[in-house]
Each structure stands twice: as C-alpha cells, then as structure tokens.
Motif scaffolding. Structure first.
Motif, PDB file in Angstrom:
ATOM      1  N   ALA A 221       0.811  -1.214   0.000  1.00  0.00           N
ATOM      2  CA  ALA A 221       0.000   0.000   0.000  1.00  0.00           C
ATOM      3  C   ALA A 221       0.842   1.260   0.000  1.00  0.00           C
ATOM      4  CB  ALA A 221      -0.927   0.000   1.220  1.00  0.00           C
ATOM      5  N   ASP A 222       2.071   1.171   0.505  1.00  0.00           N
ATOM      6  CA  ASP A 222       2.868   2.372   0.754  1.00  0.00           C
ATOM      7  C   ASP A 222       4.045   2.539  -0.197  1.00  0.00           C
ATOM      8  OD1 ASP A 222       4.246   0.196   1.627  1.00  0.00           O
ATOM      9  OD2 ASP A 222       4.740   0.981   3.620  1.00  0.00           O
ATOM     10  N   ASP A 223       4.097   1.761  -1.270  1.00  0.00           N
ATOM     11  CA  ASP A 223       5.221   1.845  -2.199  1.00  0.00           C
ATOM     12  C   ASP A 223       4.700   1.647  -3.625  1.00  0.00           C
ATOM     13  OD1 ASP A 223       7.542   1.628  -3.671  1.00  0.00           O
ATOM     14  OD2 ASP A 223       8.608   0.480  -2.139  1.00  0.00           O
ATOM     15  N   PRO A 224       4.212   2.714  -4.272  1.00  0.00           N
ATOM     16  CA  PRO A 224       3.626   2.583  -5.615  1.00  0.00           C
ATOM     17  C   PRO A 224       4.572   1.989  -6.642  1.00  0.00           C
ATOM     18  CG  PRO A 224       3.104   4.720  -4.654  1.00  0.00           C
ATOM     19  CD  PRO A 224       4.100   4.078  -3.746  1.00  0.00           C
ATOM     20  N   GLU A 225       5.855   2.330  -6.563  1.00  0.00           N
ATOM     21  CA  GLU A 225       6.802   1.805  -7.543  1.00  0.00           C
ATOM     22  C   GLU A 225       6.968   0.292  -7.398  1.00  0.00           C
ATOM     23  OE1 GLU A 225      10.489   3.831  -7.648  1.00  0.00           O
ATOM     24  OE2 GLU A 225       9.605   5.799  -8.089  1.00  0.00           O
ATOM     25  N   ARG A 226       7.045  -0.167  -6.144  1.00  0.00           N
ATOM     26  CA  ARG A 226       7.183  -1.607  -5.928  1.00  0.00           C
ATOM     27  C   ARG A 226       5.899  -2.336  -6.330  1.00  0.00           C
ATOM     28  NH1 ARG A 226       7.332  -5.105  -1.205  1.00  0.00           N
ATOM     29  NH2 ARG A 226       6.893  -3.325   0.142  1.00  0.00           N
ATOM     30  N   ALA A 227       4.740  -1.722  -6.050  1.00  0.00           N
ATOM     31  CA  ALA A 227       3.469  -2.323  -6.449  1.00  0.00           C
ATOM     32  C   ALA A 227       3.410  -2.498  -7.960  1.00  0.00           C
ATOM     33  CB  ALA A 227       2.306  -1.466  -5.963  1.00  0.00           C
ATOM     34  N   ALA A 228       3.836  -1.456  -8.688  1.00  0.00           N
ATOM     35  CA  ALA A 228       3.838  -1.547 -10.147  1.00  0.00           C
ATOM     36  C   ALA A 228       4.821  -2.599 -10.632  1.00  0.00           C
ATOM     37  CB  ALA A 228       4.184  -0.184 -10.747  1.00  0.00           C
ATOM     38  N   ALA A 229       5.961  -2.727  -9.943  1.00  0.00           N
ATOM     39  CA  ALA A 229       6.964  -3.706 -10.342  1.00  0.00           C
ATOM     40  C   ALA A 229       6.455  -5.137 -10.181  1.00  0.00           C
ATOM     41  CB  ALA A 229       8.239  -3.502  -9.525  1.00  0.00           C
ATOM     42  N   VAL A 230       5.591  -5.367  -9.182  1.00  0.00           N
ATOM     43  CA  VAL A 230       5.018  -6.698  -8.980  1.00  0.00           C
ATOM     44  C   VAL A 230       4.069  -7.059 -10.117  1.00  0.00           C
ATOM     45  CG1 VAL A 230       3.507  -8.078  -7.499  1.00  0.00           C
ATOM     46  CG2 VAL A 230       5.260  -6.624  -6.464  1.00  0.00           C
ATOM     47  N   VAL A 231       3.271  -6.094 -10.531  1.00  0.00           N
ATOM     48  CA  VAL A 231       2.207  -6.359 -11.502  1.00  0.00           C
ATOM     49  C   VAL A 231       2.718  -6.335 -12.937  1.00  0.00           C
ATOM     50  CG1 VAL A 231       0.027  -5.471 -12.417  1.00  0.00           C
ATOM     51  CG2 VAL A 231       0.431  -5.478  -9.950  1.00  0.00           C
ATOM     52  N   ARG A 232       3.711  -5.504 -13.225  1.00  0.00           N
ATOM     53  CA  ARG A 232       4.134  -5.265 -14.608  1.00  0.00           C
ATOM     54  C   ARG A 232       4.468  -6.542 -15.387  1.00  0.00           C
ATOM     55  NH1 ARG A 232       7.411  -1.618 -13.588  1.00  0.00           N
ATOM     56  NH2 ARG A 232       6.020   0.147 -14.035  1.00  0.00           N
ATOM     57  N   PRO A 233       5.219  -7.497 -14.827  1.00  0.00           N
ATOM     58  CA  PRO A 233       5.509  -8.703 -15.615  1.00  0.00           C
ATOM     59  C   PRO A 233       4.264  -9.476 -16.034  1.00  0.00           C
ATOM     60  CG  PRO A 233       6.951  -8.555 -13.698  1.00  0.00           C
ATOM     61  CD  PRO A 233       5.907  -7.506 -13.525  1.00  0.00           C
ATOM     62  N   PHE A 234       3.237  -9.464 -15.206  1.00  0.00           N
ATOM     63  CA  PHE A 234       1.999 -10.170 -15.552  1.00  0.00           C
ATOM     64  C   PHE A 234       1.238  -9.434 -16.655  1.00  0.00           C
ATOM     65  CE2 PHE A 234       3.081 -11.622 -11.320  1.00  0.00           C
ATOM     66  CZ  PHE A 234       2.924 -12.995 -11.444  1.00  0.00           C
ATOM     67  N   ALA A 235       1.257  -8.100 -16.597  1.00  0.00           N
ATOM     68  CA  ALA A 235       0.636  -7.309 -17.665  1.00  0.00           C
ATOM     69  C   ALA A 235       1.349  -7.567 -18.990  1.00  0.00           C
ATOM     70  CB  ALA A 235       0.666  -5.827 -17.310  1.00  0.00           C
ATOM     71  N   GLU A 236       2.680  -7.604 -18.951  1.00  0.00           N
ATOM     72  CA  GLU A 236       3.453  -7.849 -20.169  1.00  0.00           C
ATOM     73  C   GLU A 236       3.246  -9.268 -20.692  1.00  0.00           C
ATOM     74  OE1 GLU A 236       7.360  -6.884 -18.886  1.00  0.00           O
ATOM     75  OE2 GLU A 236       7.080  -4.705 -19.086  1.00  0.00           O
ATOM     76  N   ALA A 237       2.921 -10.206 -19.793  1.00  0.00           N
ATOM     77  CA  ALA A 237       2.669 -11.587 -20.207  1.00  0.00           C
ATOM     78  C   ALA A 237       1.258 -11.793 -20.742  1.00  0.00           C
ATOM     79  CB  ALA A 237       2.913 -12.536 -19.037  1.00  0.00           C
ATOM     80  N   GLY A 238       0.402 -10.757 -20.634  1.00  0.00           N
ATOM     81  CA  GLY A 238      -0.925 -10.861 -21.222  1.00  0.00           C
ATOM     82  C   GLY A 238      -2.090 -10.884 -20.258  1.00  0.00           C
ATOM     83  N   ALA A 239      -1.850 -10.664 -18.966  1.00  0.00           N
ATOM     84  CA  ALA A 239      -2.962 -10.592 -18.022  1.00  0.00           C
ATOM     85  C   ALA A 239      -3.794  -9.352 -18.304  1.00  0.00           C
ATOM     86  CB  ALA A 239      -2.445 -10.556 -16.583  1.00  0.00           C
ATOM     87  N   THR A 240      -5.104  -9.489 -18.212  1.00  0.00           N
ATOM     88  CA  THR A 240      -5.994  -8.341 -18.400  1.00  0.00           C
ATOM     89  C   THR A 240      -6.619  -7.881 -17.084  1.00  0.00           C
ATOM     90  OG1 THR A 240      -7.874  -9.799 -18.900  1.00  0.00           O
ATOM     91  CG2 THR A 240      -6.532  -9.036 -20.761  1.00  0.00           C
ATOM     92  N   TRP A 241      -6.514  -8.722 -16.033  1.00  0.00           N
ATOM     93  CA  TRP A 241      -7.010  -8.383 -14.702  1.00  0.00           C
ATOM     94  C   TRP A 241      -5.957  -8.765 -13.667  1.00  0.00           C
ATOM     95  CZ3 TRP A 241     -11.474  -6.375 -12.342  1.00  0.00           C
ATOM     96  CH2 TRP A 241     -12.536  -6.069 -13.195  1.00  0.00           C
ATOM     97  N   TRP A 242      -5.757  -7.883 -12.693  1.00  0.00           N
ATOM     98  CA  TRP A 242      -4.995  -8.192 -11.487  1.00  0.00           C
ATOM     99  C   TRP A 242      -5.949  -8.111 -10.307  1.00  0.00           C
ATOM    100  CZ3 TRP A 242      -0.220  -9.783  -9.838  1.00  0.00           C
ATOM    101  CH2 TRP A 242       0.055  -9.610  -8.477  1.00  0.00           C
ATOM    102  N   LEU A 243      -6.037  -9.182  -9.523  1.00  0.00           N
ATOM    103  CA  LEU A 243      -6.872  -9.190  -8.327  1.00  0.00           C
ATOM    104  C   LEU A 243      -5.981  -9.096  -7.101  1.00  0.00           C
ATOM    105  CD1 LEU A 243      -9.583 -11.909  -9.070  1.00  0.00           C
ATOM    106  CD2 LEU A 243      -9.517  -9.507  -9.761  1.00  0.00           C
ATOM    107  N   GLU A 244      -6.178  -8.047  -6.331  1.00  0.00           N
ATOM    108  CA  GLU A 244      -5.459  -7.892  -5.071  1.00  0.00           C
ATOM    109  C   GLU A 244      -6.107  -8.840  -4.067  1.00  0.00           C
ATOM    110  OE1 GLU A 244      -2.282  -6.136  -3.030  1.00  0.00           O
ATOM    111  OE2 GLU A 244      -2.889  -5.756  -5.117  1.00  0.00           O
TER     112      GLU A 244
END
Length: 270
Positions: A221-244
């Motif tokens: 919740a407190d580190d936007p850059e790290r949050a984006a870094a977690v999700v980015r590889p899945f977006a690049e692999a073709g995910a269309t939804w991320w569920l927290e």
C-alpha cells in the motif's frame, strides 16, 4: 489492465470498503463465496455503488444448485445494471462435500452446471427447457413466472470465469468461457506460466469474443513503484485483470490494513 480487490470481511464492513474501493479507482470487487452469503453481500454492495464490477472468487458450483445460482445472479445483474461476473470452480478440494472426493466428478458436475447457466441466461423460454446430463436432469418446467425478469441484463449472458489450470480439461474449459484465472495466490506461478497458459488456451478457443486473463497476488500500500513492479511482468505476459487478494490479514488490525490497501488504489503502470 483492470484491477479488482478481493474483500474478505464481514457484512458490517464490506459495503463501506466497497464504496471506498470504487472511489479509489478499483475496477471490481470480489468476495469469497461462502454458501451464497456472498451474493447477499454483493447485492448490498450493488445498492451502494455505481461503477465497480461485482463477483465471487470463487463460487464452488458443483456444491450448489445451478438453477438457483442462475436465477440469483441474473436478478442481481439486473439490479446492478449489468455489473456481475461469475467465477466458478470445483470448490475446496480437500473437503468431502456430498461425497464428492473424486475431482473428476466435481469437474463433470461443474461443466454440466455451466451448461445449465448458459442456457438459463440465453433468453429462451424456460418453460420448454430440458436438460439430461449425468448429474443434473431437468424436465420441462411449468410455472407462472415472468422469465424475462429472471434474465441477466448483460448480453449474451453474465461473463463466466473459470480456472485456467495446467490440465488439458482445464485449458479446454477456459477456452470455452469468458475468462481464465491463472492464479498466483500461492506465489509459485510466475508471469511466464501465465504467458504459456494464455497461448495454450487461445490455441483451443473457437469464439472470437475477447477472453480475459486473470491473475492475483499482493502489492504494498505504501510503495507505488514496488506495487507496479510486482504487476508489470503479468501485464506484459498478457494478463488483463490483477486481483489484489491477500487472504491472510493480521489479527485484529485486519480490517484497518485492508482499508489502507483499498484506499491507496490499484497499482499504476506507466
């Protein structure tokens, strides 16, 4: 990419947290399906939100009457102005419910139940509906019911998400419906697994309708850059939804921690 939040809290908090999630920019709210109580909670959320999509994560369809699920979700889809998603699966595999220890039996019941939902939501006259499966049999239905009021608002039907697992039967099932959940909840499945599953599922798909690819996990919740870094590889692999989907929150502070993550909003990919 769209972002959903799995809320695991009681009725007293869930509506308020859902409203905060909508205000913070989340695209969907998903609830664990604890024997249809989830749909009651989602109805309450629908009455107090306007935009977020609403669904379960996930409904153990082999353990429930498919015609009951079909009717309840269709009515809720109308009440929510077409915002419902049904995520359906086998249920908790290590529990022996209704003598269904055999996962093959659960899988067959799931496929038959999805067939029934698909037909129920099709808009056809239900009085003439018959179904003859191995586990479900419906004779011609006769009742004084306005079937139009029991049809979902979304066309051709409510979106159905299923687990896009490694087995060929799971891949074929995912290719047939509207969304494939390639779960990352146990932290063992990486982005490359999602990429491979997506390719395998698309190779089996015959429909030209868009197909969602859903994964889940935790971001801070407190580190936007790290949050984006977690999700980015899945977006690049073709995910269309991320569920927290942090399933284990800490003790008495769980609701406050959940609220903090909700308020900080979804990860921002730039």
């Amino acid at each position: 990419m769209k972002y959903g939040f799995v809320l695991s809290c009681g009725l007293d908090e869930v509506v308020e947290l859902a409203q905060e999630a909508e205000a913070a920019g989340w695209d969907g709210i998903f609830l664990p399906d604890d024997w249809m109580a989830a749909w009651i909670k989602l109805t309450a959320i629908a009455m107090h939100t306007k935009r977020v999509l609403l669904g379960t994560m996930l409904t153990p369809l082999p353990e429930q009457d498919p015609w009951y699920v079909a009717a309840q979700t269709a009515i809720l889809d109308r009440l929510s102005n077409g915002r419902i998603i049904l995520t359906a699966g086998l249920g908790v595999l290590d529990l022996d419910k209704f003598g269904m220890q055999d996962n093959k039996v659960r899988a067959q019941r799931l496929d038959e139940a999805l067939d029934i939902l698909d037909h129920w939501w099709s808009g056809e006259e239900m009085r003439n509906f018959r179904y003859e499966g191995r586990y479900y049999r419906l004779q011609e239905m006769r009742a004084d019911v306005d079937w139009r009021s029991h049809q979902p608002l979304q066309k051709p039907r409510i979106p159905i998400w299923v687990v896009g697992g490694p087995k060929q039967t799971q891949l074929r099932r995912a290719a047939r419906w509207d969304g494939a959940v390639v779960t990352n909840s146990d932290k063992t499945l990486g982005a490359e697994t999602l990429r491979e599953r997506k390719a395998a599922i698309l190779a089996l798909r015959t429909s030209d309708r868009p197909l969602e690819f859903i994964t889940e996990g935790e971001t801070p919740a407190d580190d936007p850059e790290r949050a984006a870094a977690v999700v980015r590889p899945f977006a690049e692999a073709g995910a269309t939804w991320w569920l927290e989907s942090r399933w284990e929150w800490e003790g008495v502070s769980r609701n406050e921690e959940m609220r903090q993550r909700v308020r900080s909003g979804p990860p921002a990919l730039r």
